[in-house]
Design a protein around this motif. Structure first.
Motif, PDB file in Angstrom:
ATOM      1  N   ASN A   1      33.475 -11.482   6.102  1.00 11.42           N
ATOM      2  CA  ASN A   1      34.370 -10.713   6.759  1.00 11.42           C
ATOM      3  C   ASN A   1      33.631 -10.271   8.071  1.00 11.42           C
ATOM      4  O   ASN A   1      34.111  -9.195   8.674  1.00 11.42           O
ATOM      5  CB  ASN A   1      34.975  -9.634   6.120  1.00 11.42           C
ATOM      6  N   ARG A   2      32.397 -10.469   8.503  1.00  8.84           N
ATOM      7  CA  ARG A   2      31.709  -9.943   9.365  1.00  8.84           C
ATOM      8  C   ARG A   2      30.766 -10.860   9.977  1.00  8.84           C
ATOM      9  O   ARG A   2      29.949 -11.794   9.279  1.00  8.84           O
ATOM     10  CB  ARG A   2      30.943  -8.657   9.289  1.00  8.84           C
ATOM     11  N   THR A   3      30.217 -11.012  11.363  1.00  9.21           N
ATOM     12  CA  THR A   3      29.069 -11.983  11.746  1.00  9.21           C
ATOM     13  C   THR A   3      27.863 -10.718  11.840  1.00  9.21           C
ATOM     14  O   THR A   3      28.029  -9.665  12.437  1.00  9.21           O
ATOM     15  CB  THR A   3      29.136 -12.237  13.306  1.00  9.21           C
ATOM     16  N   GLY A   4      26.756 -11.204  11.482  1.00  9.69           N
ATOM     17  CA  GLY A   4      25.642 -10.183  11.419  1.00  9.69           C
ATOM     18  C   GLY A   4      25.094  -9.891  12.728  1.00  9.69           C
ATOM     19  O   GLY A   4      25.275 -10.663  13.698  1.00  9.69           O
ATOM     20  N   GLN A   5      24.266  -8.983  13.077  1.00 13.04           N
ATOM     21  CA  GLN A   5      23.667  -8.668  14.100  1.00 13.04           C
ATOM     22  C   GLN A   5      22.277  -9.034  14.264  1.00 13.04           C
ATOM     23  O   GLN A   5      21.784  -9.021  13.275  1.00 13.04           O
ATOM     24  CB  GLN A   5      23.709  -7.036  14.441  1.00 13.04           C
ATOM     25  N   ASP A   6      21.717  -9.214  15.740  1.00 12.93           N
ATOM     26  CA  ASP A   6      20.419  -9.596  15.739  1.00 12.93           C
ATOM     27  C   ASP A   6      19.576  -8.425  16.384  1.00 12.93           C
ATOM     28  O   ASP A   6      20.106  -7.852  17.503  1.00 12.93           O
ATOM     29  CB  ASP A   6      20.222 -10.789  16.606  1.00 12.93           C
ATOM     30  N   PHE A   7      18.487  -8.011  16.020  1.00 11.08           N
ATOM     31  CA  PHE A   7      17.875  -6.919  16.508  1.00 11.08           C
ATOM     32  C   PHE A   7      16.313  -7.573  16.665  1.00 11.08           C
ATOM     33  O   PHE A   7      15.936  -8.482  16.163  1.00 11.08           O
ATOM     34  CB  PHE A   7      17.555  -5.896  15.322  1.00 11.08           C
ATOM     35  N   LYS A   8      15.647  -6.802  17.539  1.00 10.14           N
ATOM     36  CA  LYS A   8      14.078  -7.108  17.953  1.00 10.14           C
ATOM     37  C   LYS A   8      13.518  -6.323  17.394  1.00 10.14           C
ATOM     38  O   LYS A   8      13.613  -5.090  17.370  1.00 10.14           O
ATOM     39  CB  LYS A   8      14.170  -7.319  19.554  1.00 10.14           C
ATOM     40  N   ILE A   9      12.143  -7.034  16.927  1.00 10.88           N
ATOM     41  CA  ILE A   9      11.051  -6.130  16.312  1.00 10.88           C
ATOM     42  C   ILE A   9       9.690  -6.294  16.794  1.00 10.88           C
ATOM     43  O   ILE A   9       9.403  -7.507  17.577  1.00 10.88           O
ATOM     44  CB  ILE A   9      11.171  -6.153  14.688  1.00 10.88           C
ATOM     45  N   ASP A  10       8.764  -5.577  16.710  1.00  9.24           N
ATOM     46  CA  ASP A  10       7.266  -5.699  17.085  1.00  9.24           C
ATOM     47  C   ASP A  10       6.299  -5.767  15.783  1.00  9.24           C
ATOM     48  O   ASP A  10       5.522  -4.753  15.508  1.00  9.24           O
ATOM     49  CB  ASP A  10       6.928  -4.666  17.867  1.00  9.24           C
ATOM     50  N   LEU A  11       6.710  -6.610  14.971  1.00  4.79           N
ATOM     51  CA  LEU A  11       6.235  -6.687  13.667  1.00  4.79           C
ATOM     52  C   LEU A  11       4.758  -6.970  13.749  1.00  4.79           C
ATOM     53  O   LEU A  11       3.860  -6.581  12.971  1.00  4.79           O
ATOM     54  CB  LEU A  11       6.558  -8.015  12.749  1.00  4.79           C
ATOM     55  N   MET A  12       4.090  -7.660  14.810  1.00  4.85           N
ATOM     56  CA  MET A  12       2.717  -8.073  14.797  1.00  4.85           C
ATOM     57  C   MET A  12       1.892  -6.857  14.954  1.00  4.85           C
ATOM     58  O   MET A  12       0.580  -6.853  14.827  1.00  4.85           O
ATOM     59  CB  MET A  12       2.617  -9.007  15.818  1.00  4.85           C
ATOM     60  N   GLU A  13       2.341  -5.807  15.719  1.00  5.95           N
ATOM     61  CA  GLU A  13       1.676  -4.538  15.931  1.00  5.95           C
ATOM     62  C   GLU A  13       1.507  -3.967  14.365  1.00  5.95           C
ATOM     63  O   GLU A  13       0.177  -3.581  14.354  1.00  5.95           O
ATOM     64  CB  GLU A  13       2.481  -3.781  16.742  1.00  5.95           C
ATOM     65  N   ASP A  14       2.423  -3.892  13.645  1.00  6.96           N
ATOM     66  CA  ASP A  14       2.156  -3.189  12.445  1.00  6.96           C
ATOM     67  C   ASP A  14       1.366  -3.899  11.445  1.00  6.96           C
ATOM     68  O   ASP A  14       0.602  -3.454  10.555  1.00  6.96           O
ATOM     69  CB  ASP A  14       3.472  -2.890  11.785  1.00  6.96           C
ATOM     70  N   TYR A  15       1.638  -5.589  11.463  1.00  7.17           N
ATOM     71  CA  TYR A  15       0.817  -6.267  10.829  1.00  7.17           C
ATOM     72  C   TYR A  15      -0.963  -5.971  10.904  1.00  7.17           C
ATOM     73  O   TYR A  15      -1.829  -6.128  10.231  1.00  7.17           O
ATOM     74  CB  TYR A  15       1.133  -7.684  11.086  1.00  7.17           C
ATOM     75  N   SER A  16      -1.005  -5.920  12.467  1.00  6.94           N
ATOM     76  CA  SER A  16      -2.489  -5.895  12.985  1.00  6.94           C
ATOM     77  C   SER A  16      -2.995  -4.419  12.487  1.00  6.94           C
ATOM     78  O   SER A  16      -4.203  -4.371  12.160  1.00  6.94           O
ATOM     79  CB  SER A  16      -2.449  -5.914  14.479  1.00  6.94           C
ATOM     80  N   ASN A  17      -2.256  -3.241  12.581  1.00  8.14           N
ATOM     81  CA  ASN A  17      -2.683  -2.075  12.150  1.00  8.14           C
ATOM     82  C   ASN A  17      -3.067  -2.293  10.711  1.00  8.14           C
ATOM     83  O   ASN A  17      -4.064  -1.641  10.152  1.00  8.14           O
ATOM     84  CB  ASN A  17      -1.553  -0.948  12.167  1.00  8.14           C
ATOM     85  N   HIS A  18      -2.095  -2.983   9.764  1.00  8.93           N
ATOM     86  CA  HIS A  18      -2.445  -3.125   8.413  1.00  8.93           C
ATOM     87  C   HIS A  18      -3.932  -3.849   8.207  1.00  8.93           C
ATOM     88  O   HIS A  18      -4.619  -3.485   7.197  1.00  8.93           O
ATOM     89  CB  HIS A  18      -1.437  -4.105   7.726  1.00  8.93           C
ATOM     90  N   LEU A  19      -4.179  -4.829   8.946  1.00 11.25           N
ATOM     91  CA  LEU A  19      -5.623  -5.364   8.628  1.00 11.25           C
ATOM     92  C   LEU A  19      -6.702  -4.394   9.237  1.00 11.25           C
ATOM     93  O   LEU A  19      -7.732  -4.431   8.592  1.00 11.25           O
ATOM     94  CB  LEU A  19      -5.693  -6.613   9.644  1.00 11.25           C
ATOM     95  N   LYS A  20      -6.720  -3.798  10.218  1.00 10.40           N
ATOM     96  CA  LYS A  20      -7.516  -2.841  10.895  1.00 10.40           C
ATOM     97  C   LYS A  20      -7.702  -1.656   9.894  1.00 10.40           C
ATOM     98  O   LYS A  20      -8.918  -1.295   9.388  1.00 10.40           O
ATOM     99  CB  LYS A  20      -7.185  -2.244  12.056  1.00 10.40           C
ATOM    100  N   ASN A  21      -6.499  -1.209   9.233  1.00  7.73           N
ATOM    101  CA  ASN A  21      -6.590  -0.045   7.892  1.00  7.73           C
ATOM    102  C   ASN A  21      -7.497  -0.709   6.863  1.00  7.73           C
ATOM    103  O   ASN A  21      -8.474   0.078   6.352  1.00  7.73           O
ATOM    104  CB  ASN A  21      -5.347   0.264   7.568  1.00  7.73           C
ATOM    105  N   LEU A  22      -7.309  -2.007   6.539  1.00 10.32           N
ATOM    106  CA  LEU A  22      -8.044  -2.630   5.491  1.00 10.32           C
ATOM    107  C   LEU A  22      -9.514  -2.668   5.765  1.00 10.32           C
ATOM    108  O   LEU A  22     -10.211  -2.034   4.961  1.00 10.32           O
ATOM    109  CB  LEU A  22      -7.483  -4.018   5.353  1.00 10.32           C
ATOM    110  N   VAL A  23      -9.967  -3.211   6.852  1.00 11.35           N
ATOM    111  CA  VAL A  23     -11.171  -2.895   7.266  1.00 11.35           C
ATOM    112  C   VAL A  23     -11.834  -1.588   7.167  1.00 11.35           C
ATOM    113  O   VAL A  23     -12.911  -1.343   6.500  1.00 11.35           O
ATOM    114  CB  VAL A  23     -11.359  -3.582   8.597  1.00 11.35           C
TER     115      VAL A  23
END
Length: 502
Positions: free
Chosen positions: A156-178
């Motif tokens: 009963n609906r067509t989904g919406q499309d959003f833009k995200i900056d996932l790679m920034e958060d993923y990079s922070n995840h790796l820096k925090n690991l180190v």
């Protein structure tokens, strides 16, 4: 319009096909096909999770391939036509797309990475994830069968499309690991200060690692190469196993006098490194290095590898490091699933790693993540430096064969799997007639033969193709020639085996 052979698009636990061709009739991943794949994945995922597709959230990312944008749009259209919302990050790594299902700030129900790994530029494909990890072969077949039926229920609906900056958060995840795993003596903010670390991204999607991780951690990255995404892959194949690619990063390390060189494949789920002397650390050496790091943290545990690892590696893991070496089947998904199975049986198996460079750690969801493995290596390098020790010292006791060869032989038959298995079964009998040859224990894939000392060979079926693969390691040319002579005499009995190239 050409009829689609849907199951032909299945490639293990991925979907892959031709995305670019001079003749449009040769294109397998057409707009219509990809839309149906997206729609099928959304309905499959909704059924699996028992969630209405209207409530699904699905991440989408891609590597640097030329067809990426077009396929992203078609895939999103298909997913949204099922009622699900899509979250598009653009250029991404495969491991980052999985992390979008478990990061608290995203927590998507599923994710899709558009990639064909190291395959030629005309190919592309899809890797699918849920919170449980990558899909299995049976899941892919189910999705393709749904697409083939083309009998979707209405929404009963067509989904919406959003833009995200996932790679920034993923990079922070790796820096925090180190930063969370450094010795007290190490600069906690810039632990790589004073190190020259260069990256070869192969014009894939791994270029982010320089500006978002290495530089913030203090490394001098001057001399890094091929960081710009380019789906033509103009410099060398984006593949750490490729000799040209490895020679390129080795040369760059020597020219720049770097302390460490890093090379990723196109979508960053595989990696290899080069030490400060320009020596490659890949295949058995990479497994040895990763094992040294992991077994220090998990003493006595089991390292799961694929079937083509060396005798020297087995000795290194078991005698030098005090761990257990479980040599299993070729194929990164096979190796990962075996480690998970062992863990479920109460056997500690914190690392599953294939000679191709796929490395999955239990601490990281058993996700094969080249950048995560490199982060672990960077931690170890920084910590060792406070004692005046270099990374290469960790694997200096690894025994390596002087000669390593691989031969691929086509099987010219429709029913090639049964034929190939018969050849392998016959070889087990043939071996008993050769003095000094004996079956290696625990043959999970093909047949592995010890031919004396540390010398061995393995005859196995290719995972996806009508091909018999022969891997062989030995120290002396005369032993290689003698072994190949015996194997050729055996294989010449089989008329359907073509191109015996030795």
């Amino acid at each position: 319009m050409r009829e689609t052979n849907w199951l032909k698009l299945e490639s293990g636990s991925d979907i892959r096909g031709i995305a670019i061709a001079d003749n449009e009739q040769d294109i397998e991943l057409t707009e219509e096909v990809v839309e149906k794949i997206g729609r099928s994945f959304a309905f499959w995922l909704g059924d699996k999770l028992d969630i209405e597709t209207n409530n699904l959230e699905i991440g989408i990312g891609h590597d640097s391939r030329l067809s990426a944008d077009k396929l992203s749009q078609s895939l999103s259209t298909g997913i949204r036509s099922a009622g699900a919302d899509t979250y598009f990050t653009g250029l991404a790594s495969t491991p980052a797309m999985f992390m979008s299902t478990v990061f608290a700030s995203y927590n998507y129900d599923g994710a899709v990475m558009i990639t064909a790994s190291h395959l030629p530029s005309d190919k592309n494909g899809f890797k699918f994830f849920t919170k449980e990890g990558g899909l299995e072969k049976a899941d892919i077949q189910e999705i393709l069968k749904l697409a083939a039926r083309n009998d979707f229920r209405s929404v009963n609906r067509t989904g919406q499309d959003f833009k995200i900056d996932l790679m920034e958060d993923y990079s922070n995840h790796l820096k925090n690991l180190v930063r969370a795993n450094l010795n007290e003596e190490v600069d906690q903010e810039k632990p790589l200060k004073g190190f020259k670390v260069i990256l070869d991204a192969g014009n894939g999607s791994g270029g982010f690692f320089v500006d978002k991780i290495l530089k913030p951690l203090g490394a001098d990255t001057e001399g890094s190469q091929f960081l710009e995404p380019d789906g033509n892959f103009p410099n060398h194949p984006p593949n750490p196993e490729d000799k040209e690619a490895m020679a390129s990063i080795q040369g760059a390390v020597k020219v720049t006098n770097a302390d460490l060189g890093i090379i990723f494949d196109t979508d960053v789920d595989r990696a290899a490194v080069v030490d400060g002397d320009g020596n490659s650390i890949n295949r058995n050496k990479l497994i040895a290095l990763a094992s040294a790091i992991v077994l220090e943290e998990n003493p006595g545990s089991t390292i799961v590898t694929d079937s083509v690892t060396s005798v020297g590696l087995n000795k290194f893991i078991e005698e030098k490091l005090g761990g257990k070496h479980h040599r299993f089947k070729r194929g990164y998904k096979n190796v990962i699933n075996e480690a998970i199975r062992l863990e479920q049986e109460g056997i500690k198996a914190p690392l599953a790693i294939e000679t191709s460079g796929h490395a999955a750690l239990k601490e990281n969801y058993f996700l094969d993540d080249g950048a995560y493995l490199v982060a672990k290596i960077l931690i170890k390098m920084a910590n060792l430096a406070t004692e005046g020790i270099k990374l290469k010292s960790l694997i200096e006791d690894l025994e390596e064969a002087n000669i390593k060869k691989e031969f691929r032989m086509d099987i010219d038959l429709e029913d090639y799997k049964d034929y190939g298995q018969q050849v392998i079964d016959d070889l087990k009998e043939y071996v008993t007639k050769i003095p000094g040859w004996k079956l290696a224990p625990n043959n999970y894939q093909g047949v592995r033969i010890s031919t004396g000392g540390n010398d061995w060979f393995l005859l196995r079926m290719s995972l996806h193709d009508p091909v018999l693969v022969l891997n062989i390691e030995c120290d002396l040319d005369k032993d290689l020639n003698q072994t190949l002579t015996e194997i050729k005499e055996f294989l010449n009995r089989y008329n359907a085996i073509k191109s015996i190239g030795f």
